[in-house]
Scaffold this active site. Sequence first.
Site, PDB file in Angstrom:
ATOM      1  N   THR A 163       2.390  43.526   7.776  1.00  0.00           N
ATOM      2  CA  THR A 163       2.840  42.459   7.712  1.00  0.00           C
ATOM      3  C   THR A 163       1.416  42.155   5.771  1.00  0.00           C
ATOM      4  O   THR A 163       2.708  41.648   5.421  1.00  0.00           O
ATOM      5  CB  THR A 163       1.652  40.867   8.902  1.00  0.00           C
ATOM      6  OG1 THR A 163       2.096  42.066  10.264  1.00  0.00           O
ATOM      7  CG2 THR A 163       2.350  40.254   8.549  1.00  0.00           C
ATOM      8  N   LYS A 179       8.586  35.435  21.860  1.00  0.00           N
ATOM      9  CA  LYS A 179       6.907  35.242  22.062  1.00  0.00           C
ATOM     10  C   LYS A 179       6.131  35.382  23.108  1.00  0.00           C
ATOM     11  O   LYS A 179       7.118  34.696  24.247  1.00  0.00           O
ATOM     12  CB  LYS A 179       6.483  34.745  21.085  1.00  0.00           C
ATOM     13  CG  LYS A 179       5.572  34.456  20.356  1.00  0.00           C
ATOM     14  CD  LYS A 179       5.602  35.230  19.018  1.00  0.00           C
ATOM     15  CE  LYS A 179       4.450  35.269  18.829  1.00  0.00           C
ATOM     16  NZ  LYS A 179       3.964  36.160  17.249  1.00  0.00           N
TER      17      LYS A 179
HETATM   18  P1  NAD Z   1      -6.393  37.832  13.858  1.00  0.00           P
HETATM   19  O1  NAD Z   1      -6.098  37.815  15.314  1.00  0.00           O
HETATM   20  O2  NAD Z   1      -6.179  40.209  13.652  1.00  0.00           O
HETATM   21  O3  NAD Z   1      -7.172  38.103  13.306  1.00  0.00           O
HETATM   22  C1  NAD Z   1      -7.000  35.728  13.397  1.00  0.00           C
HETATM   23  C2  NAD Z   1      -7.996  36.081  11.940  1.00  0.00           C
HETATM   24  O4  NAD Z   1      -7.631  34.319  11.803  1.00  0.00           O
HETATM   25  C3  NAD Z   1      -9.732  35.880  12.001  1.00  0.00           C
HETATM   26  O5  NAD Z   1     -10.233  36.516  10.739  1.00  0.00           O
HETATM   27  C4  NAD Z   1     -10.056  34.873  13.203  1.00  0.00           C
HETATM   28  O6  NAD Z   1     -11.575  35.105  12.483  1.00  0.00           O
HETATM   29  C5  NAD Z   1      -9.300  33.574  11.852  1.00  0.00           C
HETATM   30  N1  NAD Z   1      -9.315  32.219  12.300  1.00  0.00           N
HETATM   31  C6  NAD Z   1      -9.433  31.644  13.159  1.00  0.00           C
HETATM   32  N2  NAD Z   1      -9.276  30.745  13.800  1.00  0.00           N
HETATM   33  C7  NAD Z   1     -10.008  30.276  12.236  1.00  0.00           C
HETATM   34  C8  NAD Z   1      -9.785  28.838  11.678  1.00  0.00           C
HETATM   35  N3  NAD Z   1      -9.249  27.883  12.061  1.00  0.00           N
HETATM   36  N4  NAD Z   1      -9.984  28.695   9.929  1.00  0.00           N
HETATM   37  C9  NAD Z   1      -9.868  29.744   9.652  1.00  0.00           C
HETATM   38  N5  NAD Z   1      -9.854  31.163  10.275  1.00  0.00           N
HETATM   39  C10 NAD Z   1      -9.685  31.616  11.522  1.00  0.00           C
HETATM   40  O7  NAD Z   1      -4.488  37.549  14.490  1.00  0.00           O
HETATM   41  P2  NAD Z   1      -3.536  38.177  12.787  1.00  0.00           P
HETATM   42  O8  NAD Z   1      -2.320  39.370  13.474  1.00  0.00           O
HETATM   43  O9  NAD Z   1      -3.898  38.647  11.448  1.00  0.00           O
HETATM   44  O10 NAD Z   1      -2.684  36.785  12.891  1.00  0.00           O
HETATM   45  C11 NAD Z   1      -2.953  36.013  11.973  1.00  0.00           C
HETATM   46  C12 NAD Z   1      -1.820  34.732  12.289  1.00  0.00           C
HETATM   47  O11 NAD Z   1      -0.507  35.953  11.162  1.00  0.00           O
HETATM   48  C13 NAD Z   1      -0.696  34.314  12.509  1.00  0.00           C
HETATM   49  O12 NAD Z   1      -0.103  33.527  13.249  1.00  0.00           O
HETATM   50  C14 NAD Z   1       0.510  35.248  13.552  1.00  0.00           C
HETATM   51  O13 NAD Z   1       1.058  34.736  14.038  1.00  0.00           O
HETATM   52  C15 NAD Z   1       0.341  36.205  12.014  1.00  0.00           C
HETATM   53  N6  NAD Z   1       1.187  37.042  12.250  1.00  0.00           N
HETATM   54  C16 NAD Z   1       0.567  38.152  12.569  1.00  0.00           C
HETATM   55  C17 NAD Z   1       1.257  39.203  12.933  1.00  0.00           C
HETATM   56  C18 NAD Z   1       0.849  40.740  12.962  1.00  0.00           C
HETATM   57  O14 NAD Z   1       1.649  41.897  12.703  1.00  0.00           O
HETATM   58  N7  NAD Z   1      -0.536  40.975  13.479  1.00  0.00           N
HETATM   59  C19 NAD Z   1       2.747  38.773  12.169  1.00  0.00           C
HETATM   60  C20 NAD Z   1       3.509  38.373  11.642  1.00  0.00           C
HETATM   61  C21 NAD Z   1       2.607  37.074  11.491  1.00  0.00           C
END
Ligand code: NAD
Length: 409
Positions: free
Chosen positions: A187, A103
Site C-alpha cells: 500500500t 469490507k
Molecule cells: P495499522 O493498524 O497497521 O496502523 C494504524 C496506525 O494508525 C497505527 O500506527 C496507529 O497508532 C495509528 N493511529 C491510530 N489512531 C490514530 C490517531 N487518532 N491519530 C494518529 N494515528 C493513529 O493500519 P494500516 O493497515 O496501516 O491502515 C491505516 C489506514 O490505511 C486505514 O485507513 C486503512 O483502511 C488504510 N489502508 C490499509 C491498507 C493495508 O494494506 N493495510 C490498504 C489500503 C488502505
Amino acid sequence: MSNPFDNAMAQLEKALQIKSINTNLAQKLHYPDRDIRIHIPISMDDGSTRIFEGYRVQYDNTLGPYKGGIRYHQDADINEVKALAFWMTIKCAIAGIPMGGGKGGIKVNPKDLSEKEIERLSRGWVQKLSDVIGPHKDVPAPDVNTTPLIMSYMVDEYEKITGDTSGAVITGKPIDKGGSEGRGPATGLGGFYVFETLRGKIGLPEKCKVVVQGFGNVGFNGAKIFAQHGHSIIAVSDSKGGVYNENGLDLEKLADHKKNTGSLADFEGSKNISNEELLALPCDVLAPSAFENVITKENVHSIQAKVILELANGPVTPEADDILFSKNIAVIPDVLANSGGVTVSFFEWDQNLKNEHWTEKDVFDKLQEYMQSASLAVWQKKEEYNTSLRVGAFLLALERIGEKMKVLK
Ligand code: NAD
C-alpha cells in the site's frame, strides 16, 4: 464525528453532478448488495464467554468477486464498514483489477485480548461467514489491526470448513501460507508510485518534505519508501502523538525507539507534537495514513501542506475537500493513493489460483505498471472535466463499472 457512509455518498453525488451516468448504476451504488452483521461467541482465557459483533459488507461485484480487508477496532460499525466497502468498489475499478468491493470488521480493541483469544475470534468470524466468502465469491484481506498471522488463522479455518486448499479465499497471508512477496509494503509502495506519477503534474519538487500521520503498516512502510527515494520525512505520529524534526527523521532508529519505549515520544533530536499540530505543519506532502475523518471543516484552515496524499481511507471529509479544492491544495484521493494494497492482494489471489509464486521484483514491477496506468487515467479524467482528482477518479470508476454492467445486461 461525521458518518463515513454519508461522506462516501456525498462524494458519489458530487461525481454524478459533474457527469450523469446510467441511472440503474447510479441508484445501485447507493446500496450494498448485502450487509451482514454477526455475533461471535468466544471462550475467554479466564473461562468466561464474550460475544463480539462482526460485519461483512458485500457492496458490488460487477467487476469480480467482492474484495476488501477486515478491521479490528473498538469503533468499527456497520456505517464505517459500508463506506469502506463502497470505496473498495471504486478503488478496484480505478486500479483496473477484476474485483468488486467488500469490507469486514469486528468491534474489538485487540489490545484487550490475548493472542489465543484473537485466534479464536478470527476463526469465529470465518465460521459465521464461510458460506458467503470464497475465492470466487468474496476475498477478505488485512486492514487496521489485522495481520498476516490473523489471515493465516482465517485461511486455515476456511480450509477446515470447506476443504478448499487453494488459499485464494484470503489475501495478505504469510508467505509460507501462500502469501505474495511484497504484500506488506504494497500500500505504501503503491502510494509512492502514484505520487511519483503525478508529482511533476501537480508542480512539486523532486525532493519533498513529507509529514505522515500513522505509523502502522501503511504509514511506516510509506514513510520508509519515500525516505529511501530521497524525500525527507519531517514528522510522523501514532495514536499517542508524534515527533517532528525539520531536518528529517531517521525512521529505522525511530522504529527501534518505539519498540523499546512503547511510544514515539522523546525521540532524540526531535520535538514531541500532538496529532493536531502534525496536521498543521508546513510541508510539501501531508499523508494521513491512520483513519477516516481527520481533516474536517474545523481544522482544514490550518493545513499548510501543498498536497494531501490520502494513504488512509476517508481521511478528508467532503466539506474539507471542497475547501482544499478552492485553496488549490491537491488531494490525491484514497481510492487511487492506497490502491496498491488491493492490487497486490489481487496478484496474491491470482498466484494462488494458478499455483504460482512470483518474485518480489515481478510483483513490484507489475504494481508500478498498474499504479502508473491508474494515476494517468485519473489525471486524464480530472483534466477532461476540469475537476478534482477525486471526482476524476470516481468518474473513471463509474465509467468502467458502467461498461461492464452493459456487457452483463
Ligand atoms: P495499522 O493498524 O497497521 O496502523 C494504524 C496506525 O494508525 C497505527 O500506527 C496507529 O497508532 C495509528 N493511529 C491510530 N489512531 C490514530 C490517531 N487518532 N491519530 C494518529 N494515528 C493513529 O493500519 P494500516 O493497515 O496501516 O491502515 C491505516 C489506514 O490505511 C486505514 O485507513 C486503512 O483502511 C488504510 N489502508 C490499509 C491498507 C493495508 O494494506 N493495510 C490498504 C489500503 C488502505
